[in-house]
Design a protein around this motif. Sequence first.
Motif, PDB file in Angstrom:
ATOM      1  N   GLY A  20      16.997 -62.644   4.313  1.00 48.15           N
ATOM      2  CA  GLY A  20      18.067 -62.831   5.293  1.00 48.15           C
ATOM      3  C   GLY A  20      18.920 -61.596   5.502  1.00 48.15           C
ATOM      4  N   ALA A  21      18.515 -60.451   4.958  1.00 50.79           N
ATOM      5  CA  ALA A  21      19.293 -59.216   5.116  1.00 50.79           C
ATOM      6  C   ALA A  21      19.344 -58.805   6.579  1.00 50.79           C
ATOM      7  N   LYS A  22      20.459 -58.216   6.960  1.00 52.36           N
ATOM      8  CA  LYS A  22      20.599 -57.752   8.338  1.00 52.36           C
ATOM      9  C   LYS A  22      19.683 -56.554   8.607  1.00 52.36           C
ATOM     10  N   VAL A  23      19.449 -55.740   7.571  1.00 54.82           N
ATOM     11  CA  VAL A  23      18.606 -54.547   7.720  1.00 54.82           C
ATOM     12  C   VAL A  23      17.478 -54.588   6.701  1.00 54.82           C
ATOM     13  N   VAL A  24      16.269 -54.397   7.180  1.00 57.10           N
ATOM     14  CA  VAL A  24      15.125 -54.142   6.304  1.00 57.10           C
ATOM     15  C   VAL A  24      14.806 -52.661   6.452  1.00 57.10           C
ATOM     16  N   VAL A  25      14.871 -51.933   5.334  1.00 55.42           N
ATOM     17  CA  VAL A  25      14.658 -50.496   5.409  1.00 55.42           C
ATOM     18  C   VAL A  25      13.354 -50.128   4.706  1.00 55.42           C
ATOM     19  N   SER A  26      12.550 -49.341   5.386  1.00 55.24           N
ATOM     20  CA  SER A  26      11.300 -48.848   4.818  1.00 55.24           C
ATOM     21  C   SER A  26      11.556 -47.476   4.203  1.00 55.24           C
ATOM     22  N   ALA A  27      11.737 -47.443   2.875  1.00 56.12           N
ATOM     23  CA  ALA A  27      11.960 -46.180   2.168  1.00 56.12           C
ATOM     24  C   ALA A  27      10.604 -45.531   1.905  1.00 56.12           C
ATOM     25  N   SER A  28      10.024 -45.023   2.984  1.00 57.46           N
ATOM     26  CA  SER A  28       8.680 -44.438   2.940  1.00 57.46           C
ATOM     27  C   SER A  28       8.518 -43.523   4.137  1.00 57.46           C
ATOM     28  N   ALA A  29       7.369 -42.876   4.221  1.00 60.14           N
ATOM     29  CA  ALA A  29       7.112 -41.968   5.340  1.00 60.14           C
ATOM     30  C   ALA A  29       5.640 -42.006   5.690  1.00 60.14           C
ATOM     31  N   GLY A  30       5.297 -41.342   6.794  1.00 62.93           N
ATOM     32  CA  GLY A  30       3.903 -41.239   7.187  1.00 62.93           C
ATOM     33  C   GLY A  30       3.260 -42.592   7.420  1.00 62.93           C
ATOM     34  N   SER A  31       2.029 -42.748   6.949  1.00 64.96           N
ATOM     35  CA  SER A  31       1.273 -43.979   7.203  1.00 64.96           C
ATOM     36  C   SER A  31       1.901 -45.197   6.547  1.00 64.96           C
TER      37      SER A  31
ATOM     38  N   LYS B  53      14.832 -60.931  14.391  1.00 62.43           N
ATOM     39  CA  LYS B  53      16.001 -61.492  13.700  1.00 62.43           C
ATOM     40  C   LYS B  53      16.709 -60.477  12.797  1.00 62.43           C
ATOM     41  N   GLN B  54      15.985 -59.467  12.374  1.00 61.60           N
ATOM     42  CA  GLN B  54      16.547 -58.462  11.490  1.00 61.60           C
ATOM     43  C   GLN B  54      16.297 -57.077  12.085  1.00 61.60           C
ATOM     44  N   SER B  55      17.190 -56.152  11.749  1.00 63.71           N
ATOM     45  CA  SER B  55      17.005 -54.780  12.223  1.00 63.71           C
ATOM     46  C   SER B  55      16.143 -54.022  11.225  1.00 63.71           C
ATOM     47  N   LEU B  56      15.379 -53.089  11.757  1.00 61.70           N
ATOM     48  CA  LEU B  56      14.481 -52.291  10.929  1.00 61.70           C
ATOM     49  C   LEU B  56      14.966 -50.845  10.940  1.00 61.70           C
ATOM     50  N   ALA B  57      14.988 -50.226   9.761  1.00 61.03           N
ATOM     51  CA  ALA B  57      15.426 -48.836   9.654  1.00 61.03           C
ATOM     52  C   ALA B  57      14.488 -48.105   8.705  1.00 61.03           C
TER      53      ALA B  57
ATOM     54  N   GLY C 149      28.432 -52.323  10.938  1.00 58.93           N
ATOM     55  CA  GLY C 149      28.389 -53.760  10.681  1.00 58.93           C
ATOM     56  C   GLY C 149      27.121 -54.272  10.024  1.00 58.93           C
ATOM     57  N   TYR C 150      26.189 -53.401   9.756  1.00 62.01           N
ATOM     58  CA  TYR C 150      24.957 -53.812   9.068  1.00 62.01           C
ATOM     59  C   TYR C 150      25.220 -53.754   7.559  1.00 62.01           C
ATOM     60  N   ASP C 151      25.790 -54.820   7.018  1.00 67.42           N
ATOM     61  CA  ASP C 151      26.307 -54.770   5.649  1.00 67.42           C
ATOM     62  C   ASP C 151      25.441 -55.481   4.608  1.00 67.42           C
ATOM     63  N   SER C 152      24.256 -55.935   4.980  1.00 66.66           N
ATOM     64  CA  SER C 152      23.333 -56.493   3.989  1.00 66.66           C
ATOM     65  C   SER C 152      21.944 -55.893   4.203  1.00 66.66           C
ATOM     66  N   TRP C 153      21.333 -55.437   3.102  1.00 65.95           N
ATOM     67  CA  TRP C 153      20.121 -54.638   3.183  1.00 65.95           C
ATOM     68  C   TRP C 153      19.036 -55.174   2.246  1.00 65.95           C
ATOM     69  N   TYR C 154      17.799 -54.943   2.634  1.00 64.54           N
ATOM     70  CA  TYR C 154      16.653 -55.207   1.764  1.00 64.54           C
ATOM     71  C   TYR C 154      15.786 -53.962   1.783  1.00 64.54           C
ATOM     72  N   LEU C 155      15.401 -53.470   0.603  1.00 64.79           N
ATOM     73  CA  LEU C 155      14.657 -52.223   0.498  1.00 64.79           C
ATOM     74  C   LEU C 155      13.169 -52.468   0.264  1.00 64.79           C
ATOM     75  N   MET C 156      12.341 -51.858   1.108  1.00 68.81           N
ATOM     76  CA  MET C 156      10.900 -51.804   0.882  1.00 68.81           C
ATOM     77  C   MET C 156      10.567 -50.361   0.547  1.00 68.81           C
ATOM     78  N   THR C 157      10.295 -50.109  -0.738  1.00 68.01           N
ATOM     79  CA  THR C 157      10.230 -48.742  -1.261  1.00 68.01           C
ATOM     80  C   THR C 157       8.818 -48.381  -1.690  1.00 68.01           C
ATOM     81  N   VAL C 158       8.298 -47.286  -1.151  1.00 66.88           N
ATOM     82  CA  VAL C 158       7.005 -46.788  -1.617  1.00 66.88           C
ATOM     83  C   VAL C 158       7.196 -46.255  -3.032  1.00 66.88           C
ATOM     84  N   ASP C 159       6.264 -46.605  -3.935  1.00 61.28           N
ATOM     85  CA  ASP C 159       6.479 -46.432  -5.366  1.00 61.28           C
ATOM     86  C   ASP C 159       6.069 -45.032  -5.869  1.00 61.28           C
ATOM     87  N   TYR C 160       6.820 -44.018  -5.413  1.00 64.78           N
ATOM     88  CA  TYR C 160       6.705 -42.675  -5.996  1.00 64.78           C
ATOM     89  C   TYR C 160       8.008 -41.940  -5.707  1.00 64.78           C
ATOM     90  N   ALA C 161       8.122 -40.708  -6.180  1.00 72.38           N
ATOM     91  CA  ALA C 161       9.410 -40.010  -6.197  1.00 72.38           C
ATOM     92  C   ALA C 161      10.110 -39.988  -4.838  1.00 72.38           C
TER      93      ALA C 161
END
Length: 408
Positions: free
Chosen positions: A226-237, A254-258, A170-182
């Motif tokens: 207002g996305a249901k999921v904020v996803v951190s497309a990153s790793a480590g620190s 208010k939002q889920s974190l993944a 049911g988490y059908d709206s997403w916002y991507l926070m992406t670390v800027d490398y491969a």
Amino acid sequence: MSRNLQTVKLSTRLLVAGVPLALASFMAQAQISDGVVRIGILNDQSGPYSDLAGKGSVEAARLAIEEFGGKVAGSKVELVVGDHQNKADVGATKARQWFDREGVDAIADFSNSSVGLAVQGLAAERKKITLVAAASSEFTGKACTPYSTQWVYNSYSNGHGLAKMLTKRGYDSWYLMTVDYAFGHAFAADIRKTVTDAGGKVLGEVKFPLNSPDLSSYLIQAQNSGAKVVVSASAGSDMTSTVKQAAEFGITRKQSLAAPAVFITDVNSMGLKSAQGLQFLTAFYWDRNDQTRAWSRKFFERRKAMPTMTQAGVYSAVRHYLKAIEAAKTDDGTAVAEKMRELPVKDMYTDNGWIRADGQVMHDMYLVEVKKPAESKGTWDYYKIIETVPAKEAFQPLTESACPLVRK
């Protein structure tokens, strides 16, 4: 005939009769090149990946070797360790030295994809085994070799798999926070495609530089989406900074974190107050069953920390490699690689695993959520397992593989 002549003839007959037995014994020993099986652990021993791999991976490999009594196929097993410093050239130089001058038969871990990919090609040229615990899907894609296997996770399983499971829930709206490398781009691409294919929407994406200390402006954009999921497309620190600062901004109320790449050492570092509610896929959790608990307690006695999925995967990889040598009765790379693919992978890490033609180790994954502080019984009691994801759903179908070893 004199007694002396009879004695000489008898001795000659006994000597000749003993030749086949001596030769058979020599040949049995000769199946292990130079009489020693050498396994290298090549990873980050002092940098950003040292907690999730590092010395813990060395100890995990040592536990696997000890299960065999330090010997396989009648020969001693030696463990050598190298720090690649997260530099592909350093890792490749060390691997070349190990293969060409020090008689190393297999290298495990890597924990850094660029290093692993550099070494994987060298190893294939020399018909040596690589046991990969790094994330790039290329290890079992375009860069696959008959001598390489990928044990823990990849960008497909933890990007696509995570998005698929959460969208289904049911988490059908997403916002991507992406670390800027491969690394970040690969995860973000898999997540975006999977969410949209499943009928969900990606409401926005922001890219931030590696090792950014202040993510406030990016988090405000995520919050305002207002996305249901904020996803951190990153790793480590980068991932831990995102999670900590998201908690400070109140995003998780208010939002889920993944996040696609989370290790138990990350959660331990962040603390449950910051990490609570974070959802992700993992290949291993120490408290999943009696077997995982028993092995993890042995590991804890040595490291004073519970094992990450990488460290547990290294144990499983080294153990399976030794099982294959035992079954093949040789450390010849081609024979061992074939035997590894023939044998089921069955240990405390997975009881129903197998290795595909592209080198992907197929095992279940687990969708977990970090507990609230009040739910935890103490240090390292951090996860709730929400759902088991079968291997065939977690990993890319073989029919979609770019591996040249796979016949379409």
